[in-house]
Design a protein around this motif. Structure first.
Motif, PDB file in Angstrom:
ATOM      1  N   LEU A 196      -1.891   2.915   6.090  1.00  0.00           N
ATOM      2  CA  LEU A 196      -1.198   2.755   7.174  1.00  0.00           C
ATOM      3  C   LEU A 196       0.505   1.745   6.845  1.00  0.00           C
ATOM      4  O   LEU A 196       0.560   1.432   5.936  1.00  0.00           O
ATOM      5  N   GLU A 197       1.530   2.406   7.652  1.00  0.00           N
ATOM      6  CA  GLU A 197       2.735   2.459   7.436  1.00  0.00           C
ATOM      7  C   GLU A 197       2.921   0.753   7.508  1.00  0.00           C
ATOM      8  O   GLU A 197       4.280   0.235   7.179  1.00  0.00           O
ATOM      9  N   TRP A 198       2.715   0.127   8.471  1.00  0.00           N
ATOM     10  CA  TRP A 198       2.690  -1.086   8.930  1.00  0.00           C
ATOM     11  C   TRP A 198       2.254  -1.893   7.902  1.00  0.00           C
ATOM     12  O   TRP A 198       2.158  -3.174   7.988  1.00  0.00           O
ATOM     13  N   ASN A 199       1.756  -1.841   6.744  1.00  0.00           N
ATOM     14  CA  ASN A 199       0.884  -2.494   6.605  1.00  0.00           C
ATOM     15  C   ASN A 199       0.816  -2.375   4.901  1.00  0.00           C
ATOM     16  O   ASN A 199       0.912  -1.751   4.186  1.00  0.00           O
ATOM     17  N   LYS A 200       2.214  -3.589   5.010  1.00  0.00           N
ATOM     18  CA  LYS A 200       3.173  -3.321   4.646  1.00  0.00           C
ATOM     19  C   LYS A 200       2.816  -3.449   2.729  1.00  0.00           C
ATOM     20  O   LYS A 200       3.375  -3.592   1.722  1.00  0.00           O
ATOM     21  N   PRO A 201       2.213  -4.670   3.121  1.00  0.00           N
ATOM     22  CA  PRO A 201       1.500  -5.664   1.392  1.00  0.00           C
ATOM     23  C   PRO A 201       0.104  -4.311   0.640  1.00  0.00           C
ATOM     24  O   PRO A 201       0.749  -4.183  -0.419  1.00  0.00           O
ATOM     25  N   SER A 202      -0.235  -3.852   1.375  1.00  0.00           N
ATOM     26  CA  SER A 202      -0.931  -2.245   0.742  1.00  0.00           C
ATOM     27  C   SER A 202      -0.089  -1.461   0.225  1.00  0.00           C
ATOM     28  O   SER A 202       0.157  -0.865  -1.067  1.00  0.00           O
ATOM     29  N   LEU A 203       1.019  -1.145   0.753  1.00  0.00           N
ATOM     30  CA  LEU A 203       2.054   0.140   0.402  1.00  0.00           C
ATOM     31  C   LEU A 203       2.735  -0.509  -0.536  1.00  0.00           C
ATOM     32  O   LEU A 203       2.314   0.313  -1.890  1.00  0.00           O
ATOM     33  N   ASP A 204       2.740  -1.524  -0.905  1.00  0.00           N
ATOM     34  CA  ASP A 204       4.445  -1.781  -1.608  1.00  0.00           C
ATOM     35  C   ASP A 204       2.836  -1.868  -3.050  1.00  0.00           C
ATOM     36  O   ASP A 204       3.627  -1.987  -4.291  1.00  0.00           O
ATOM     37  N   PHE A 205       1.662  -2.593  -2.883  1.00  0.00           N
ATOM     38  CA  PHE A 205       0.916  -2.703  -3.800  1.00  0.00           C
ATOM     39  C   PHE A 205       0.492  -1.216  -4.613  1.00  0.00           C
ATOM     40  O   PHE A 205       0.953  -1.504  -5.868  1.00  0.00           O
ATOM     41  N   TYR A 206       0.667  -0.194  -3.602  1.00  0.00           N
ATOM     42  CA  TYR A 206       0.376   0.690  -4.700  1.00  0.00           C
ATOM     43  C   TYR A 206       1.200   1.711  -4.615  1.00  0.00           C
ATOM     44  O   TYR A 206       1.801   2.311  -6.452  1.00  0.00           O
ATOM     45  N   ILE A 207       3.141   1.131  -4.335  1.00  0.00           N
ATOM     46  CA  ILE A 207       4.274   1.691  -4.890  1.00  0.00           C
ATOM     47  C   ILE A 207       4.330   1.140  -6.095  1.00  0.00           C
ATOM     48  O   ILE A 207       4.878   1.581  -6.778  1.00  0.00           O
ATOM     49  N   ALA A 208       3.357  -0.569  -6.131  1.00  0.00           N
ATOM     50  CA  ALA A 208       4.120  -0.496  -7.189  1.00  0.00           C
ATOM     51  C   ALA A 208       3.741  -0.865  -8.871  1.00  0.00           C
ATOM     52  O   ALA A 208       4.020  -0.413  -9.413  1.00  0.00           O
ATOM     53  N   LYS A 209       1.838   0.011  -7.900  1.00  0.00           N
ATOM     54  CA  LYS A 209       1.348   0.494  -9.253  1.00  0.00           C
ATOM     55  C   LYS A 209       1.524   1.837  -9.559  1.00  0.00           C
ATOM     56  O   LYS A 209       0.905   2.849 -10.491  1.00  0.00           O
ATOM     57  N   GLY A 210       2.918   2.442  -8.957  1.00  0.00           N
ATOM     58  CA  GLY A 210       3.366   4.353  -9.532  1.00  0.00           C
ATOM     59  C   GLY A 210       2.920   5.083  -8.530  1.00  0.00           C
ATOM     60  O   GLY A 210       3.432   6.571  -8.898  1.00  0.00           O
ATOM     61  N   ALA A 211       2.315   4.635  -7.440  1.00  0.00           N
ATOM     62  CA  ALA A 211       2.000   5.871  -5.791  1.00  0.00           C
ATOM     63  C   ALA A 211       3.237   6.839  -5.689  1.00  0.00           C
ATOM     64  O   ALA A 211       4.378   5.765  -5.333  1.00  0.00           O
ATOM     65  N   GLU A 212       3.132   7.725  -5.605  1.00  0.00           N
ATOM     66  CA  GLU A 212       4.477   8.765  -4.381  1.00  0.00           C
ATOM     67  C   GLU A 212       3.745   8.664  -3.000  1.00  0.00           C
ATOM     68  O   GLU A 212       2.282   8.902  -2.533  1.00  0.00           O
ATOM     69  N   ASP A 213       4.748   7.776  -2.442  1.00  0.00           N
ATOM     70  CA  ASP A 213       5.019   8.327  -0.951  1.00  0.00           C
ATOM     71  C   ASP A 213       5.128   9.525  -0.362  1.00  0.00           C
ATOM     72  O   ASP A 213       6.086   9.662  -0.647  1.00  0.00           O
TER      73      ASP A 213
END
Lengths: 173, 173
Positions: B129-146
């Motif tokens: 969910l886009e408002w779930n910034k901590p999770s989004l940041d966690f995955y992006i930091a690990k290399g995920a593409e949005d």
């Protein structure tokens, strides 16, 4: 026009592969297709298959100038919601351009829904590019909810190097 | 802290069910959970399972005040790209609040990636969910593409009445 929707068989994989490529060419992404019909055969027609597929066929008298009677497909697989249980996900829905507007796409999608309901799935899900307005409108008109617009779901992917790196960091057993 | 990641067994379903509910309570959506541990047992531990699951366990000396040693899970299943082939999709990743920041979530996710790579999957995908910034940041930091932000993918769903209606419109065999 008469058409028949049926479960794909292993020997249909060449036709499915042809249509996967047609769809990619239409999207100007043909160079992105890395799957062969041999892989489709292996992955869809062995124990624990990775996908299932329906195809739409027209009678011989309506075959294309190239002699094709298989004119559309819907490829899907089963997913799982920890809140709601079994779901079905439609990965691709394609009808050859000359056969559109005849209810074939709708027929394929409705059959995916029926197969899913028979397997006790409570959702049929799919993804659409937001610029693909005709497809988005088609699904919304049939009753789909756009969860990205409504709830803000974003779709994330690891692949290539990022996937390999992640896999190598797995804790030892 | 020592922890172990292992494939869930049928007898872990009560623990998985407990954590599914904890996650839903955290998200203030507990009333949305309709799955029971019996359904989890049926759907994950029979031929052609709908999902697979990993759990994280800590040694007895670190058990919670309620006596739990199973403190996290990752639930995933296999999907299919008609362009790229086999993929793995991580539906849920959860670690109990007292056990966060210790690499358990990362360990679970990396193990899902490893299991996927071993099965020749070329992608690990998930939704946030886009408002779930901590999770989004966690995955992006690990290399995920949005892919929603980058390519505009929207996630659509039929369920309830719209799914039933669609299924009833399937062409006859």
């Amino acid at each position: 026009m008469n058409f028949k929707v049926r479960a794909a068989r292993k020997e249909d994989c060449k036709e499915i592969s042809r249509m996967i490529m047609e769809l990619a060419v239409y999207e100007k992404m043909a160079d992105q297709v890395k799957t062969s019909h041999e892989e489709l055969e292996r992955d869809g027609f062995s124990p624990n298959p990775f996908y299932e597929c329906l195809i739409a066929e027209v009678p011989d008298e309506h075959k294309t100038k190239d002699g094709y009677t298989v004119v559309g497909y819907a490829l899907y697989f089963y997913t799982y919601s920890t809140w709601k249980g079994r779901s079905v996900y439609m990965e691709d829905l394609y009808v050859m351009p000359d056969f559109r507007g005849k209810g074939i796409g709708k027929g394929l999608m409705a059959k995916v829904a029926q197969v899913g309901v028979e397997k006790q799935c409570v959702r049929l899900q799919l993804s659409v590019l937001e610029w693909n307005k005709p497809s988005l409108d088609f699904y919304i008109a049939k009753g789909a909810e756009d969860l990205t617009a409504k709830e803000g779901w974003h779709f994330l992917r690891f692949d290539g190097q990022t996937l390999d790196t992640l896999a190598k960091e797995a804790p030892k057993d």
